[in-house]
Design a protein around this motif. Sequence first.
Motif, PDB file in Angstrom:
ATOM      1  N   ARG A 130       8.546  20.776  12.736  1.00 22.03           N
ATOM      2  CA  ARG A 130       8.238  19.284  12.862  1.00 22.03           C
ATOM      3  C   ARG A 130       6.942  19.054  12.394  1.00 22.03           C
ATOM      4  NH1 ARG A 130      12.187  18.530  16.855  1.00 22.03           N
ATOM      5  NH2 ARG A 130      10.296  18.352  18.462  1.00 22.03           N
ATOM      6  N   ALA A 131       5.762  19.864  13.126  1.00 18.59           N
ATOM      7  CA  ALA A 131       4.510  19.954  13.064  1.00 18.59           C
ATOM      8  C   ALA A 131       3.878  20.353  11.547  1.00 18.59           C
ATOM      9  CB  ALA A 131       3.763  20.606  14.110  1.00 18.59           C
ATOM     10  N   VAL A 132       4.454  21.362  11.264  1.00 19.54           N
ATOM     11  CA  VAL A 132       4.099  21.794   9.822  1.00 19.54           C
ATOM     12  C   VAL A 132       4.603  20.847   8.704  1.00 19.54           C
ATOM     13  CG1 VAL A 132       4.187  23.820   8.185  1.00 19.54           C
ATOM     14  CG2 VAL A 132       4.137  24.111  10.557  1.00 19.54           C
ATOM     15  N   GLU A 133       5.770  20.291   8.825  1.00 18.80           N
ATOM     16  CA  GLU A 133       6.296  19.249   7.999  1.00 18.80           C
ATOM     17  C   GLU A 133       5.225  18.004   7.858  1.00 18.80           C
ATOM     18  OE1 GLU A 133      11.006  19.850   7.866  1.00 18.80           O
ATOM     19  OE2 GLU A 133      10.229  18.526   9.287  1.00 18.80           O
ATOM     20  N   ARG A 134       5.055  17.686   8.967  1.00 21.70           N
ATOM     21  CA  ARG A 134       3.971  16.700   8.989  1.00 21.70           C
ATOM     22  C   ARG A 134       2.786  16.888   8.411  1.00 21.70           C
ATOM     23  NH1 ARG A 134       6.086  15.718  14.257  1.00 21.70           N
ATOM     24  NH2 ARG A 134       4.576  16.748  15.437  1.00 21.70           N
ATOM     25  N   ALA A 135       2.254  18.239   8.433  1.00 23.73           N
ATOM     26  CA  ALA A 135       1.031  18.502   7.732  1.00 23.73           C
ATOM     27  C   ALA A 135       1.140  18.560   6.420  1.00 23.73           C
ATOM     28  CB  ALA A 135       0.699  19.877   8.304  1.00 23.73           C
ATOM     29  N   GLY A 136       2.198  18.467   5.849  1.00 23.15           N
ATOM     30  CA  GLY A 136       2.461  18.401   4.524  1.00 23.15           C
ATOM     31  C   GLY A 136       3.179  19.632   3.759  1.00 23.15           C
ATOM     32  N   ALA A 137       3.721  20.241   4.446  1.00 23.93           N
ATOM     33  CA  ALA A 137       4.619  21.388   3.876  1.00 23.93           C
ATOM     34  C   ALA A 137       6.173  21.214   3.729  1.00 23.93           C
ATOM     35  CB  ALA A 137       4.335  22.734   4.542  1.00 23.93           C
ATOM     36  N   ASP A 138       6.784  21.820   2.797  1.00 18.93           N
ATOM     37  CA  ASP A 138       8.176  21.995   2.653  1.00 18.93           C
ATOM     38  C   ASP A 138       8.648  23.096   3.582  1.00 18.93           C
ATOM     39  OD1 ASP A 138      10.954  21.861   2.151  1.00 18.93           O
ATOM     40  OD2 ASP A 138      10.601  22.721   0.126  1.00 18.93           O
ATOM     41  N   ALA A 164      -4.770  32.931  13.054  1.00 19.23           N
ATOM     42  CA  ALA A 164      -4.029  32.654  14.226  1.00 19.23           C
ATOM     43  C   ALA A 164      -4.644  32.209  15.347  1.00 19.23           C
ATOM     44  CB  ALA A 164      -3.587  34.137  14.740  1.00 19.23           C
ATOM     45  N   THR A 165      -3.654  31.456  16.283  1.00 18.99           N
ATOM     46  CA  THR A 165      -4.261  30.624  17.318  1.00 18.99           C
ATOM     47  C   THR A 165      -3.533  31.011  18.733  1.00 18.99           C
ATOM     48  OG1 THR A 165      -2.662  28.557  17.263  1.00 18.99           O
ATOM     49  CG2 THR A 165      -4.847  28.320  16.032  1.00 18.99           C
ATOM     50  N   GLN A 166      -4.490  31.267  19.762  1.00 15.37           N
ATOM     51  CA  GLN A 166      -3.841  31.393  21.031  1.00 15.37           C
ATOM     52  C   GLN A 166      -3.165  30.369  21.621  1.00 15.37           C
ATOM     53  OE1 GLN A 166      -3.538  34.548  23.326  1.00 15.37           O
ATOM     54  NE2 GLN A 166      -1.876  32.729  23.924  1.00 15.37           N
ATOM     55  N   PHE A 167      -3.814  28.962  21.394  1.00 21.30           N
ATOM     56  CA  PHE A 167      -3.187  27.787  21.903  1.00 21.30           C
ATOM     57  C   PHE A 167      -2.075  27.427  20.854  1.00 21.30           C
ATOM     58  CE2 PHE A 167      -7.115  27.153  19.158  1.00 21.30           C
ATOM     59  CZ  PHE A 167      -6.557  26.255  18.094  1.00 21.30           C
ATOM     60  N   HIS A 168      -1.545  26.180  21.162  1.00 20.10           N
ATOM     61  CA  HIS A 168      -0.273  25.772  20.376  1.00 20.10           C
ATOM     62  C   HIS A 168      -0.945  24.259  19.799  1.00 20.10           C
ATOM     63  CE1 HIS A 168       3.021  27.829  22.068  1.00 20.10           C
ATOM     64  NE2 HIS A 168       2.504  27.775  23.271  1.00 20.10           N
ATOM     65  N   PRO A 169      -0.973  24.594  18.464  1.00 18.61           N
ATOM     66  CA  PRO A 169      -1.644  23.290  17.733  1.00 18.61           C
ATOM     67  C   PRO A 169      -0.550  22.270  17.574  1.00 18.61           C
ATOM     68  CG  PRO A 169      -1.297  25.153  16.255  1.00 18.61           C
ATOM     69  CD  PRO A 169      -1.256  25.622  17.703  1.00 18.61           C
ATOM     70  N   GLU A 170       0.690  22.818  17.509  1.00 18.88           N
ATOM     71  CA  GLU A 170       2.068  21.644  17.605  1.00 18.88           C
ATOM     72  C   GLU A 170       2.104  20.883  18.854  1.00 18.88           C
ATOM     73  OE1 GLU A 170       4.090  25.181  19.717  1.00 18.88           O
ATOM     74  OE2 GLU A 170       2.288  24.965  18.316  1.00 18.88           O
ATOM     75  N   SER A 203      -0.884  20.251  20.483  1.00 19.90           N
ATOM     76  CA  SER A 203      -2.475  19.578  20.541  1.00 19.90           C
ATOM     77  C   SER A 203      -2.648  18.390  20.119  1.00 19.90           C
ATOM     78  CB  SER A 203      -3.266  20.818  20.194  1.00 19.90           C
ATOM     79  OG  SER A 203      -3.116  21.968  20.767  1.00 19.90           O
ATOM     80  N   GLY A 204      -1.625  17.498  19.747  1.00 24.99           N
ATOM     81  CA  GLY A 204      -1.866  16.148  19.332  1.00 24.99           C
ATOM     82  C   GLY A 204      -2.808  16.028  17.975  1.00 24.99           C
ATOM     83  N   ASP A 205      -3.490  15.109  17.810  1.00 23.80           N
ATOM     84  CA  ASP A 205      -4.196  14.772  16.583  1.00 23.80           C
ATOM     85  C   ASP A 205      -4.947  16.188  16.303  1.00 23.80           C
ATOM     86  OD1 ASP A 205      -3.009  12.446  16.235  1.00 23.80           O
ATOM     87  OD2 ASP A 205      -5.056  11.406  17.043  1.00 23.80           O
ATOM     88  N   ALA A 206      -5.641  16.778  16.949  1.00 26.32           N
ATOM     89  CA  ALA A 206      -6.622  18.101  16.802  1.00 26.32           C
ATOM     90  C   ALA A 206      -5.747  19.077  16.277  1.00 26.32           C
ATOM     91  CB  ALA A 206      -7.277  18.608  18.317  1.00 26.32           C
ATOM     92  N   GLY A 207      -4.602  19.471  16.973  1.00 32.21           N
ATOM     93  CA  GLY A 207      -3.814  20.380  16.246  1.00 32.21           C
ATOM     94  C   GLY A 207      -3.368  20.239  14.952  1.00 32.21           C
ATOM     95  N   ALA A 208      -2.821  18.793  14.786  1.00 36.79           N
ATOM     96  CA  ALA A 208      -2.454  18.324  13.472  1.00 36.79           C
ATOM     97  C   ALA A 208      -3.462  18.432  12.548  1.00 36.79           C
ATOM     98  CB  ALA A 208      -1.968  16.831  13.556  1.00 36.79           C
ATOM     99  N   ASN A 212      -5.216  21.644   7.765  1.00 38.95           N
ATOM    100  CA  ASN A 212      -6.285  22.556   7.071  1.00 38.95           C
ATOM    101  C   ASN A 212      -5.720  23.793   6.577  1.00 38.95           C
ATOM    102  OD1 ASN A 212      -8.296  20.859   7.740  1.00 38.95           O
ATOM    103  ND2 ASN A 212      -8.996  21.821   9.554  1.00 38.95           N
ATOM    104  N   TRP A 213      -4.489  24.382   7.227  1.00 37.95           N
ATOM    105  CA  TRP A 213      -3.929  25.680   6.992  1.00 37.95           C
ATOM    106  C   TRP A 213      -3.108  25.218   5.579  1.00 37.95           C
ATOM    107  CZ3 TRP A 213       1.383  27.371   7.782  1.00 37.95           C
ATOM    108  CH2 TRP A 213       1.697  28.782   7.376  1.00 37.95           C
ATOM    109  N   VAL A 214      -2.363  24.565   5.948  1.00 35.95           N
ATOM    110  CA  VAL A 214      -1.169  24.088   4.604  1.00 35.95           C
ATOM    111  C   VAL A 214      -2.267  23.805   3.478  1.00 35.95           C
ATOM    112  CG1 VAL A 214       0.251  22.302   3.946  1.00 35.95           C
ATOM    113  CG2 VAL A 214       0.301  23.254   6.078  1.00 35.95           C
ATOM    114  N   GLN A 215      -3.250  23.225   3.482  1.00 33.81           N
ATOM    115  CA  GLN A 215      -4.116  22.815   2.581  1.00 33.81           C
ATOM    116  C   GLN A 215      -4.637  24.207   1.649  1.00 33.81           C
ATOM    117  OE1 GLN A 215      -7.017  19.836   3.630  1.00 33.81           O
ATOM    118  NE2 GLN A 215      -5.349  18.343   3.936  1.00 33.81           N
ATOM    119  N   THR A 216      -4.650  25.032   2.360  1.00 34.80           N
ATOM    120  CA  THR A 216      -5.141  26.461   1.768  1.00 34.80           C
ATOM    121  C   THR A 216      -3.875  27.209   0.817  1.00 34.80           C
ATOM    122  OG1 THR A 216      -4.721  27.894   3.597  1.00 34.80           O
ATOM    123  CG2 THR A 216      -6.797  26.632   3.679  1.00 34.80           C
TER     124      THR A 216
END
Length: 209
Positions: free
Chosen positions: A19-27, A186-192, A194-199, A204-208
Motif C-alpha cells: 500500500r505504501a509503495v502504491e501511494r508513492a506512485g508505483a504499480d 536500504a533502511t533499518q527503519f520502516h518507511p511504511e 513512518s507517516g509523511d516522512a516515510g512516504a 523519492n525512491w519510486v521517482q528514481t
Amino acid sequence: MPSVVVLDYGSGNLRSAVRAVERAGADVTLTSDFQTALDADGLLVPGVGAYDACMRGLRAIKGERIIGRRLSGGRPVMGICVGMQILFAKGVEHGVETEGCDEWPGTVERLQAPVVPHMGWNTVDVPAGSQLFAGAEDERFYFVHSYGVREWELVTNDRTTAPLVTWAEHGGDRFVAAVENGPLWATQFHPEKSGDAGATLLRNWVQTL
C-alpha cells in the motif's frame, strides 16, 4: 507509472509495504516469482523477525540470486528492516552466525544499548547529497529492532563512488540507519510506518525508477 515487485518470501509487513509503495506512485505486484521480480523497474525487499529465518525464506525462492542479478545489471533494489540487514555479509543472533547476501561487508549484531529492542521514533544523521532523504532530512522515522550494523566496513579508496551512509543512535549505541549505494538502497527503519516522512522517502525512491 513504474512497476515495483514487493518480494514475498514469507517475511515482512507485506500488505502495508504494498500500500505504501502504491501511494508513492508505483504499480505494485506482491510475488515470489523469479522472472517477475527480475523484470520489474524496482524490487522492494521487506523483512521482519530473525535474520536466519529471513535468509532461509529468501533462499527458498532464490531471492539472493534475484537481488544479485538485478544489481549486476544496475537495476534498483530497496531493502527495509531485516530486508536491509540480509544485504550484509552475515548476521549473528543468539550465538548463531548466518551468511547473508554479502552485497556489503559487515556484521548484523545485537545493539549495545541499555534498553533493547529499539522501538519507536528516532532522528537520523543524514549525509550531504542524499537523494533518499531529500525533503525529509530532519524528520523522525519509526524503528523496531534489536540488531543492527554498528560498523560500516566497505572501503572504496575513491575507486568507485562511496555509498552514502545514514546513522542513528539508541542508548548511546550508533548503528547504520540507511544506505544509498548506486542501485541498492536500504533502511533499518520502516518507511511504511513512518507517516509523511516515510512516504517522502518512498516517493523519492519510486521517482528514481
